[in-house]
Scaffold this motif. Structure first.
Motif, short mmCIF file in Angstrom:
data_model
loop_
_atom_site.label_atom_id
_atom_site.label_comp_id
_atom_site.label_asym_id
_atom_site.label_seq_id
_atom_site.Cartn_x
_atom_site.Cartn_y
_atom_site.Cartn_z
N HIS A 102 -2.35 -6.11 0.87
CA HIS A 102 -3.20 -5.67 -0.23
C HIS A 102 -2.54 -4.55 -1.03
O HIS A 102 -1.74 -3.77 -0.52
CB HIS A 102 -4.55 -5.18 0.31
CG HIS A 102 -5.33 -6.23 1.01
ND1 HIS A 102 -5.86 -7.31 0.36
CD2 HIS A 102 -5.66 -6.36 2.32
CE1 HIS A 102 -6.49 -8.08 1.23
NE2 HIS A 102 -6.38 -7.54 2.42
N VAL B 239 -14.86 -1.24 2.27
CA VAL B 239 -13.40 -1.38 2.22
C VAL B 239 -12.83 -1.58 3.62
O VAL B 239 -11.87 -2.35 3.80
CB VAL B 239 -12.75 -0.17 1.51
CG1 VAL B 239 -12.77 1.09 2.36
CG2 VAL B 239 -11.31 -0.50 1.12
N PRO C 291 -4.45 4.86 2.72
CA PRO C 291 -4.78 3.47 3.05
C PRO C 291 -3.67 2.78 3.83
O PRO C 291 -3.95 2.02 4.77
CB PRO C 291 -4.98 2.83 1.66
CG PRO C 291 -5.45 3.97 0.80
CD PRO C 291 -4.68 5.17 1.29
N LEU D 154 0.82 -1.21 0.00
CA LEU D 154 0.00 0.00 0.00
C LEU D 154 0.86 1.25 0.00
O LEU D 154 0.54 2.24 -0.68
CB LEU D 154 -0.94 0.00 1.21
CG LEU D 154 -2.17 -0.89 1.12
CD1 LEU D 154 -2.93 -0.87 2.44
CD2 LEU D 154 -3.07 -0.47 -0.02
N GLU E 238 -6.54 -3.50 -5.35
CA GLU E 238 -7.48 -4.46 -4.75
C GLU E 238 -8.52 -3.75 -3.89
O GLU E 238 -9.70 -4.07 -3.95
CB GLU E 238 -6.71 -5.48 -3.91
CG GLU E 238 -5.88 -6.45 -4.71
CD GLU E 238 -5.02 -7.33 -3.84
OE1 GLU E 238 -4.97 -8.54 -4.11
OE2 GLU E 238 -4.41 -6.83 -2.87
N LEU E 239 -8.08 -2.78 -3.09
CA LEU E 239 -9.02 -2.04 -2.25
C LEU E 239 -9.96 -1.19 -3.11
O LEU E 239 -11.15 -1.09 -2.82
CB LEU E 239 -8.26 -1.15 -1.27
CG LEU E 239 -7.30 -1.86 -0.31
CD1 LEU E 239 -6.72 -0.86 0.68
CD2 LEU E 239 -8.00 -3.00 0.42
N GLU F 19 -12.88 -3.10 -4.52
CA GLU F 19 -13.98 -3.32 -3.60
C GLU F 19 -15.00 -2.19 -3.66
O GLU F 19 -16.18 -2.39 -3.34
CB GLU F 19 -13.45 -3.46 -2.16
CG GLU F 19 -12.65 -4.72 -1.90
CD GLU F 19 -13.50 -5.97 -2.05
OE1 GLU F 19 -14.61 -6.00 -1.47
OE2 GLU F 19 -13.07 -6.92 -2.75
N ILE G 272 -10.66 -4.80 4.79
CA ILE G 272 -9.33 -4.71 5.40
C ILE G 272 -9.31 -5.44 6.74
O ILE G 272 -8.39 -6.22 7.03
CB ILE G 272 -8.92 -3.23 5.59
CG1 ILE G 272 -8.68 -2.56 4.24
CG2 ILE G 272 -7.65 -3.13 6.44
CD1 ILE G 272 -8.47 -1.06 4.33
#
Length: 304
Positions: free
Chosen positions: A218, A206, A246, A167, A222-223, A226, A210
Protein backbone atom coordinates in the motif's frame (compact mmCIF):
# COMPACT_ATOMS: atom_id res chain seq x y z
CA UNK A 1 12.84 26.82 -24.58
CA UNK A 2 9.36 26.44 -23.20
CA UNK A 3 9.42 25.41 -19.57
CA UNK A 4 7.19 22.49 -18.65
CA UNK A 5 5.68 21.85 -15.24
CA UNK A 6 6.65 18.19 -15.17
CA UNK A 7 9.38 16.48 -17.16
CA UNK A 8 11.09 13.10 -17.32
CA UNK A 9 14.05 13.97 -15.11
CA UNK A 10 13.13 11.20 -12.69
CA UNK A 11 13.45 8.55 -15.40
CA UNK A 12 16.44 6.27 -14.80
CA UNK A 13 17.34 5.94 -18.49
CA UNK A 14 17.35 9.71 -19.02
CA UNK A 15 19.43 10.26 -15.88
CA UNK A 16 21.89 7.57 -16.95
CA UNK A 17 22.35 9.17 -20.37
CA UNK A 18 23.24 12.52 -18.82
CA UNK A 19 25.96 10.98 -16.67
CA UNK A 20 27.00 8.35 -19.23
CA UNK A 21 25.96 5.53 -16.93
CA UNK A 22 23.99 2.37 -17.51
CA UNK A 23 20.44 2.83 -16.25
CA UNK A 24 20.93 3.75 -12.57
CA UNK A 25 18.62 2.39 -9.88
CA UNK A 26 15.67 4.76 -9.42
CA UNK A 27 12.66 4.58 -7.12
CA UNK A 28 9.60 6.80 -7.20
CA UNK A 29 7.26 8.04 -4.49
CA UNK A 30 3.80 9.06 -5.65
CA UNK A 31 2.75 11.12 -2.66
CA UNK A 32 1.82 13.92 -5.07
CA UNK A 33 -0.94 13.38 -7.64
CA UNK A 34 0.78 15.30 -10.45
CA UNK A 35 4.34 13.98 -10.58
CA UNK A 36 6.39 11.48 -8.60
CA UNK A 37 9.29 12.37 -6.35
CA UNK A 38 12.34 10.47 -7.57
CA UNK A 39 15.36 9.01 -5.79
CA UNK A 40 18.36 7.73 -7.75
CA UNK A 41 21.81 6.48 -6.86
CA UNK A 42 24.47 7.82 -9.24
CA UNK A 43 27.71 5.91 -8.86
CA UNK A 44 30.83 5.41 -10.96
CA UNK A 45 34.35 4.25 -10.14
CA UNK A 46 35.78 6.60 -12.74
CA UNK A 47 35.24 10.12 -13.95
CA UNK A 48 32.87 10.43 -16.92
CA UNK A 49 34.37 11.82 -20.13
CA UNK A 50 33.63 15.54 -20.51
CA UNK A 51 30.69 17.42 -19.11
CA UNK A 52 27.28 15.99 -18.40
CA UNK A 53 24.60 16.51 -21.04
CA UNK A 54 22.36 19.57 -21.23
CA UNK A 55 19.23 19.47 -19.08
CA UNK A 56 15.95 20.51 -20.74
CA UNK A 57 14.32 23.38 -18.87
CA UNK A 58 11.87 22.10 -16.31
CA UNK A 59 10.02 23.60 -13.36
CA UNK A 60 11.65 21.23 -10.89
CA UNK A 61 14.60 20.86 -8.51
CA UNK A 62 17.38 18.40 -7.77
CA UNK A 63 19.35 17.70 -4.62
CA UNK A 64 22.54 15.66 -4.96
CA UNK A 65 23.90 14.34 -1.64
CA UNK A 66 27.48 13.09 -1.92
CA UNK A 67 28.22 9.72 -0.33
CA UNK A 68 31.96 10.14 -0.92
CA UNK A 69 34.30 12.99 -1.93
CA UNK A 70 34.04 14.20 -5.52
CA UNK A 71 35.94 16.71 -7.64
CA UNK A 72 33.47 18.69 -9.72
CA UNK A 73 32.92 22.04 -11.38
CA UNK A 74 29.45 23.30 -12.24
CA UNK A 75 27.99 25.47 -15.00
CA UNK A 76 24.70 27.18 -14.12
CA UNK A 77 23.02 29.08 -16.97
CA UNK A 78 26.32 28.79 -18.84
CA UNK A 79 28.43 30.35 -16.07
CA UNK A 80 31.12 28.34 -14.30
CA UNK A 81 30.79 27.95 -10.53
CA UNK A 82 33.71 26.02 -9.12
CA UNK A 83 32.83 23.51 -6.40
CA UNK A 84 36.33 21.92 -6.25
CA UNK A 85 36.52 18.86 -3.95
CA UNK A 86 33.57 18.08 -1.71
CA UNK A 87 33.31 15.79 1.33
CA UNK A 88 30.75 13.10 2.17
CA UNK A 89 27.47 14.77 3.06
CA UNK A 90 28.01 17.73 0.75
CA UNK A 91 24.70 18.66 -0.82
CA UNK A 92 23.98 20.44 -4.12
CA UNK A 93 20.67 22.12 -4.96
CA UNK A 94 19.93 22.64 -8.65
CA UNK A 95 17.07 24.48 -10.32
CA UNK A 96 16.29 22.54 -13.50
CA UNK A 97 15.29 25.72 -15.28
CA UNK A 98 18.96 26.83 -15.16
CA UNK A 99 20.53 23.96 -17.17
CA UNK A 100 22.98 22.69 -14.51
CA UNK A 101 25.98 21.05 -16.17
CA UNK A 102 28.74 19.22 -14.28
CA UNK A 103 32.33 18.37 -15.14
CA UNK A 104 33.18 15.55 -12.76
CA UNK A 105 36.91 14.88 -12.49
CA UNK A 106 36.84 11.89 -10.13
CA UNK A 107 34.82 8.83 -9.22
CA UNK A 108 31.48 9.71 -7.65
CA UNK A 109 28.66 8.27 -5.57
CA UNK A 110 25.58 10.24 -4.60
CA UNK A 111 21.85 10.05 -3.96
CA UNK A 112 19.82 12.28 -6.26
CA UNK A 113 16.46 13.68 -5.09
CA UNK A 114 14.04 15.01 -7.72
CA UNK A 115 10.94 17.09 -6.94
CA UNK A 116 8.80 19.18 -9.27
CA UNK A 117 7.37 22.58 -8.42
CA UNK A 118 3.93 21.05 -8.91
CA UNK A 119 4.64 18.49 -6.18
CA UNK A 120 5.93 21.22 -3.86
CA UNK A 121 2.80 23.28 -4.52
CA UNK A 122 0.57 20.33 -3.67
CA UNK A 123 2.53 19.59 -0.49
CA UNK A 124 2.50 23.25 0.57
CA UNK A 125 -1.25 23.54 0.00
CA UNK A 126 -1.81 20.47 2.17
CA UNK A 127 0.28 22.09 4.94
CA UNK A 128 -1.45 25.46 4.71
CA UNK A 129 1.65 27.17 3.28
CA UNK A 130 1.27 29.87 0.64
CA UNK A 131 3.74 31.46 -1.73
CA UNK A 132 6.33 28.70 -2.33
CA UNK A 133 7.67 29.85 -5.68
CA UNK A 134 10.98 28.02 -5.67
CA UNK A 135 13.89 26.54 -3.75
CA UNK A 136 17.28 28.23 -3.47
CA UNK A 137 20.58 28.13 -1.61
CA UNK A 138 23.25 30.82 -1.35
CA UNK A 139 26.02 28.25 -1.93
CA UNK A 140 26.65 25.72 -4.66
CA UNK A 141 27.64 23.02 -2.14
CA UNK A 142 26.70 22.94 1.53
CA UNK A 143 26.22 20.59 4.47
CA UNK A 144 22.70 19.49 5.33
CA UNK A 145 22.46 16.86 8.07
CA UNK A 146 18.82 16.07 7.31
CA UNK A 147 19.51 15.41 3.63
CA UNK A 148 22.55 13.31 4.59
CA UNK A 149 20.34 11.22 6.87
CA UNK A 150 17.66 10.78 4.21
CA UNK A 151 20.26 9.77 1.61
CA UNK A 152 21.65 7.05 3.85
CA UNK A 153 18.16 5.89 4.79
CA UNK A 154 17.37 5.42 1.09
CA UNK A 155 20.44 3.38 0.18
CA UNK A 156 18.97 -0.04 0.90
CA UNK A 157 15.68 0.76 -0.84
CA UNK A 158 17.39 2.12 -3.95
CA UNK A 159 19.66 -0.92 -4.20
CA UNK A 160 16.67 -3.27 -3.80
CA UNK A 161 14.19 -1.28 -5.88
CA UNK A 162 12.22 -4.42 -6.82
CA UNK A 163 11.18 -4.99 -3.23
CA UNK A 164 7.93 -3.65 -1.85
CA UNK A 165 8.63 -0.64 0.32
CA UNK A 166 6.07 1.89 -0.86
CA UNK A 167 5.11 3.07 2.64
CA UNK A 168 8.74 3.68 3.56
CA UNK A 169 9.49 5.54 0.32
CA UNK A 170 6.36 7.66 0.76
CA UNK A 171 7.41 8.50 4.32
CA UNK A 172 10.86 9.61 3.12
CA UNK A 173 9.28 11.69 0.35
CA UNK A 174 6.99 13.52 2.79
CA UNK A 175 9.91 14.14 5.17
CA UNK A 176 12.03 15.39 2.28
CA UNK A 177 9.33 17.81 1.11
CA UNK A 178 8.75 19.15 4.61
CA UNK A 179 12.47 19.76 5.10
CA UNK A 180 13.26 21.44 1.79
CA UNK A 181 10.21 23.70 1.91
CA UNK A 182 11.24 24.86 5.36
CA UNK A 183 15.00 25.09 4.70
CA UNK A 184 15.12 26.31 1.09
CA UNK A 185 11.68 27.70 0.30
CA UNK A 186 10.94 31.40 0.10
CA UNK A 187 7.73 31.52 2.13
CA UNK A 188 7.10 31.61 5.84
CA UNK A 189 6.37 28.12 7.15
CA UNK A 190 3.96 28.05 10.09
CA UNK A 191 5.12 26.36 13.25
CA UNK A 192 4.02 22.76 13.16
CA UNK A 193 1.14 22.15 15.48
CA UNK A 194 0.52 18.77 16.97
CA UNK A 195 -2.27 16.98 15.16
CA UNK A 196 -5.00 15.41 17.19
CA UNK A 197 -4.05 11.98 15.98
CA UNK A 198 -6.51 9.58 14.40
CA UNK A 199 -9.99 9.25 15.80
CA UNK A 200 -10.94 5.78 17.12
CA UNK A 201 -12.95 4.99 14.01
CA UNK A 202 -10.15 6.13 11.70
CA UNK A 203 -7.55 4.04 13.54
CA UNK A 204 -9.81 0.99 13.59
CA UNK A 205 -10.63 1.37 9.91
CA UNK A 206 -7.05 1.73 8.71
CA UNK A 207 -5.73 -1.08 10.93
CA UNK A 208 -8.52 -3.40 9.78
CA UNK A 209 -7.74 -2.47 6.18
CA UNK A 210 -4.02 -3.19 6.62
CA UNK A 211 -4.68 -6.50 8.40
CA UNK A 212 -7.07 -7.63 5.67
CA UNK A 213 -4.56 -6.77 2.94
CA UNK A 214 -1.27 -7.49 4.70
CA UNK A 215 0.29 -9.06 1.61
CA UNK A 216 -0.33 -5.92 -0.51
CA UNK A 217 2.06 -3.02 -1.02
CA UNK A 218 0.00 0.00 0.00
CA UNK A 219 0.88 3.65 -0.42
CA UNK A 220 0.33 6.27 2.26
CA UNK A 221 -2.25 7.88 -0.05
CA UNK A 222 -4.30 4.66 -0.08
CA UNK A 223 -4.26 4.38 3.72
CA UNK A 224 -5.04 8.08 4.10
CA UNK A 225 -8.02 7.66 1.77
CA UNK A 226 -9.49 5.07 4.14
CA UNK A 227 -9.54 7.78 6.83
CA UNK A 228 -10.65 10.65 4.58
CA UNK A 229 -7.35 12.50 5.15
CA UNK A 230 -4.50 13.90 3.09
CA UNK A 231 -1.27 11.89 2.96
CA UNK A 232 0.72 14.39 5.02
CA UNK A 233 -1.88 14.75 7.78
CA UNK A 234 -2.50 11.00 7.93
CA UNK A 235 1.20 10.20 8.24
CA UNK A 236 1.65 12.60 11.17
CA UNK A 237 -1.61 11.56 12.87
CA UNK A 238 -0.86 7.84 12.53
CA UNK A 239 2.55 8.27 14.13
CA UNK A 240 1.14 10.36 16.95
CA UNK A 241 -1.56 7.77 17.64
CA UNK A 242 0.52 4.58 17.36
CA UNK A 243 4.07 5.78 18.04
CA UNK A 244 5.18 4.31 14.70
CA UNK A 245 5.17 5.29 11.04
CA UNK A 246 2.74 3.32 8.84
CA UNK A 247 5.71 1.48 7.34
CA UNK A 248 7.05 0.44 10.77
CA UNK A 249 3.60 -0.73 11.88
CA UNK A 250 3.07 -2.81 8.74
CA UNK A 251 6.53 -4.40 8.95
CA UNK A 252 5.95 -5.40 12.58
CA UNK A 253 2.58 -6.96 11.68
CA UNK A 254 4.18 -8.90 8.84
CA UNK A 255 6.94 -10.20 11.08
CA UNK A 256 4.43 -11.16 13.78
CA UNK A 257 2.51 -13.14 11.16
CA UNK A 258 5.74 -14.72 9.96
CA UNK A 259 6.64 -15.81 13.51
CA UNK A 260 3.26 -17.54 13.82
CA UNK A 261 3.84 -19.37 10.54
CA UNK A 262 7.39 -20.33 11.50
CA UNK A 263 6.05 -22.05 14.61
CA UNK A 264 2.96 -23.48 12.96
CA UNK A 265 2.33 -25.57 9.90
CA UNK A 266 5.80 -26.31 8.55
CA UNK A 267 5.70 -23.95 5.59
CA UNK A 268 9.03 -23.30 3.90
CA UNK A 269 10.66 -19.89 4.23
CA UNK A 270 9.92 -18.98 0.60
CA UNK A 271 6.21 -19.74 1.10
CA UNK A 272 6.08 -17.75 4.35
CA UNK A 273 7.73 -14.82 2.58
CA UNK A 274 5.01 -14.76 -0.07
CA UNK A 275 2.13 -15.25 2.38
CA UNK A 276 3.37 -12.30 4.45
CA UNK A 277 3.77 -9.99 1.47
CA UNK A 278 7.53 -10.03 0.90
CA UNK A 279 8.93 -10.12 -2.62
CA UNK A 280 10.99 -13.24 -2.00
CA UNK A 281 12.83 -15.18 0.68
CA UNK A 282 15.84 -12.86 0.55
CA UNK A 283 13.68 -9.81 1.24
CA UNK A 284 11.89 -11.64 4.07
CA UNK A 285 15.17 -12.77 5.62
CA UNK A 286 16.69 -9.30 5.57
CA UNK A 287 13.68 -7.63 7.21
CA UNK A 288 13.17 -10.43 9.74
CA UNK A 289 16.84 -10.38 10.74
CA UNK A 290 16.81 -6.61 11.14
CA UNK A 291 13.77 -6.66 13.45
CA UNK A 292 14.38 -9.91 15.33
CA UNK A 293 18.18 -9.98 15.46
CA UNK A 294 18.29 -13.46 13.92
CA UNK A 295 17.49 -15.09 10.60
CA UNK A 296 14.10 -16.83 10.17
CA UNK A 297 15.75 -20.25 9.95
CA UNK A 298 17.76 -19.85 13.13
CA UNK A 299 14.78 -18.26 14.91
CA UNK A 300 12.61 -21.25 13.99
CA UNK A 301 15.21 -23.76 15.25
CA UNK A 302 15.61 -21.87 18.55
CA UNK A 303 11.86 -21.75 19.22
CA UNK A 304 10.85 -25.27 18.25
Amino acid sequence: MTQSSVGDSYDGAVIGDRFRLARPATILARTASIAPIGFTRLKSDRAPPGRTMDVPAENAYLFHVQLRPVEVDMWINGKCRSATTTVPGSTFLFDLSSNPIAEIRSSFDNIRFYVSQASLDEFAFDQGIRGITGLASSRIAFQDRVMWGLANALLDSVEHANERSTLFIDHVALTFCAHVVKAYGNAAVPHETASGGLSPWQLRRVLDFISAHLHDDHSIAELAHECGLSSGYFSRAFRQTTGETPHQWVMRRKIERARQLLLGNGLGLADIALVCGFVDQSHFTRVFTKLEGDSPGRWRRRHY
